[in-house]
Design an enzyme around this catalytic site. Structure first.
Site, PDB file in Angstrom:
ATOM      1  CE  LYS A  10       0.828   1.106   4.445  1.00 48.20           C
ATOM      2  NZ  LYS A  10       1.887   2.463   4.854  1.00 48.20           N
ATOM      3  CG  ASP A 132      -0.610   0.297   8.815  1.00 46.09           C
ATOM      4  OD1 ASP A 132      -1.153   0.918   9.051  1.00 46.09           O
ATOM      5  OD2 ASP A 132       0.692   0.486   8.149  1.00 46.09           O
TER       6      ASP A 132
HETATM    7  O1  C5P Z   1       0.320  -1.400  15.127  1.00 43.93           O
HETATM    8  P1  C5P Z   1       2.045  -1.513  14.940  1.00 43.93           P
HETATM    9  O2  C5P Z   1       2.707  -2.835  15.702  1.00 43.93           O
HETATM   10  O3  C5P Z   1       2.359  -1.611  13.397  1.00 43.93           O
HETATM   11  O4  C5P Z   1       2.755  -0.133  15.044  1.00 43.93           O
HETATM   12  C1  C5P Z   1       4.041  -0.086  15.414  1.00 43.93           C
HETATM   13  C2  C5P Z   1       4.372   0.914  16.390  1.00 43.93           C
HETATM   14  O5  C5P Z   1       4.186   2.368  15.423  1.00 43.93           O
HETATM   15  C3  C5P Z   1       3.680   1.313  17.733  1.00 43.93           C
HETATM   16  O6  C5P Z   1       4.474   0.408  18.328  1.00 43.93           O
HETATM   17  C4  C5P Z   1       3.646   2.632  17.866  1.00 43.93           C
HETATM   18  O7  C5P Z   1       4.856   2.988  18.414  1.00 43.93           O
HETATM   19  C5  C5P Z   1       3.658   3.150  16.439  1.00 43.93           C
HETATM   20  N1  C5P Z   1       2.428   3.777  15.834  1.00 43.93           N
HETATM   21  C6  C5P Z   1       1.768   4.505  16.591  1.00 43.93           C
HETATM   22  N2  C5P Z   1       0.407   4.847  16.402  1.00 43.93           N
HETATM   23  C7  C5P Z   1      -0.186   4.213  15.164  1.00 43.93           C
HETATM   24  C8  C5P Z   1       0.566   3.303  14.260  1.00 43.93           C
HETATM   25  C9  C5P Z   1       1.804   3.023  15.005  1.00 43.93           C
HETATM   26  O8  C5P Z   1       2.235   5.284  17.450  1.00 43.93           O
HETATM   27  N3  C5P Z   1      -1.330   4.746  14.804  1.00 43.93           N
END
Ligand code: C5P
Length: 283
Positions: A10, A132
């Site tokens: 994406k 995501d």
């Molecule tokens: O959700 P995911 O594990 O992909 O996110 C990785 C990191 O990115 C999270 O631990 C967080 O620090 C940051 N993040 C965030 N806000 C979001 C998505 C991700 O702060 N909406």
């Protein structure tokens, strides 16, 4: 039973970081769309859950494995699956490759195991795997809000040819979010105006509306991001922007020929000409 699914990458047409949440994540508003760059997932029956891949990812970080384990746990399914993963999407590149693999693992195992879960149920599980992941369950173009779990699919077909350029830097999303200043944001964002600018190929409006609040922080650490962006514009891109938390930068081009010509000028970086996807897939 044995079958193959293609998990797309994406891009974020825009990504606005609205503010930091009490749980440490950030609230965002983003327009996301899939492109025709795919990882491949081959599913077949097995006693246990096994993931076979040429890439070395520790089991605890392997989102395909996590998705399979979570789905089995939540549904109390007793069997397993063998999942062969073929990576084409660069990793830690802002293109959602790992999240897409996880989403298509949920979709694939839902079919392989005959679970009959609907889109809503799968999206609930997807949110537990990564911010995501729900987007990839929902379809090819969507406005995404909250942490990423509020997904509003968009009917409008945004057809574009893009050149993706990646300088080979792995950016951690957590690091990028931690360094950005929330509230730089340009919302309220008018999706109708975006679609109009898109349809009318309005260069000035588009380059204004295609933005990423994480870009300044990531480019401050890795100046190559800004260099690639400038080179894409110099090579004729209508607009250029970092995707997700980087380090991939995409340029929007008027035609495939222009994008391919620009790709020749972007050596030595990884680059790929892609088209946006508009059709939705069945659960
Ligand atoms: O959700 P995911 O594990 O992909 O996110 C990785 C990191 O990115 C999270 O631990 C967080 O620090 C940051 N993040 C965030 N806000 C979001 C998505 C991700 O702060 N909406």
């Amino acid at each position: 039973m044995q079958f193959f699914l293609k998990a797309p990458a994406k891009i974020n047409w825009f990504l606005s970081v609205v503010g930091k949440r009490p749980d440490g994540y950030h609230d965002l508003v983003s327009l996301m769309q899939c492109v025709d760059l795919f990882d491949g997932l081959q599913f077949s029956g097995s006693d246990q859950i096994e993931v076979i891949s040429e890439i070395e990812v520790p089991v605890k970080d392997n989102l395909v494995y996590k998705a399979a384990m979570l789905l089995r746990e939540k549904t109390s399914y007793r069997g397993g699956a063998s999942i062969r993963l073929r990576k084409e999407i660069p990793m830690a590149a802002g293109l959602g490759g790992g999240s897409s693999d996880a989403a298509f693992t949920l979709l694939g195992l839902n079919r392989l195991w005959g679970l009959g879960l609907g889109r809503e149920q799968l999206m609930g599980l997807a949110a537990d795997i990564g911010s995501d992941v729900p987007f990839f369950i929902a379809g090819s173009t969507a406005m995404v809000e909250g942490r990423g779990e509020r997904v509003m699919p968009l009917a409008a077909a945004l057809e574009a040819t893009l050149l993706l350029v990646n300088p080979g830097i792995a950016v951690s999303a957590g690091w990028a979010y931690g360094r950005c200043n929330p509230g730089l944001t340009k919302i309220p964002f008018d999706i109708k105006l975006f679609c109009q600018a898109f349809a009318g190929k309005d260069r000035a409006a588009l380059s204004d509306m295609i933005f990423n609040d994480l870009e300044a922080a990531v480019a401050a650490e890795y100046p190559v991001i800004a260099e690639i962006k400038e080179r894409l514009i110099a090579e004729g891109a209508v607009a250029a922007c970092m995707s997700g938390s980087g380090s991939t930068v995409f340029g929007v081009f008027g035609s495939e020929e222009e994008a391919l010509r620009a790709a020749n000028g972007m050596s030595p970086y990884w680059r790929r000409v892609v088209k946006t996807l508009s059709e939705n897939y069945d659960v």
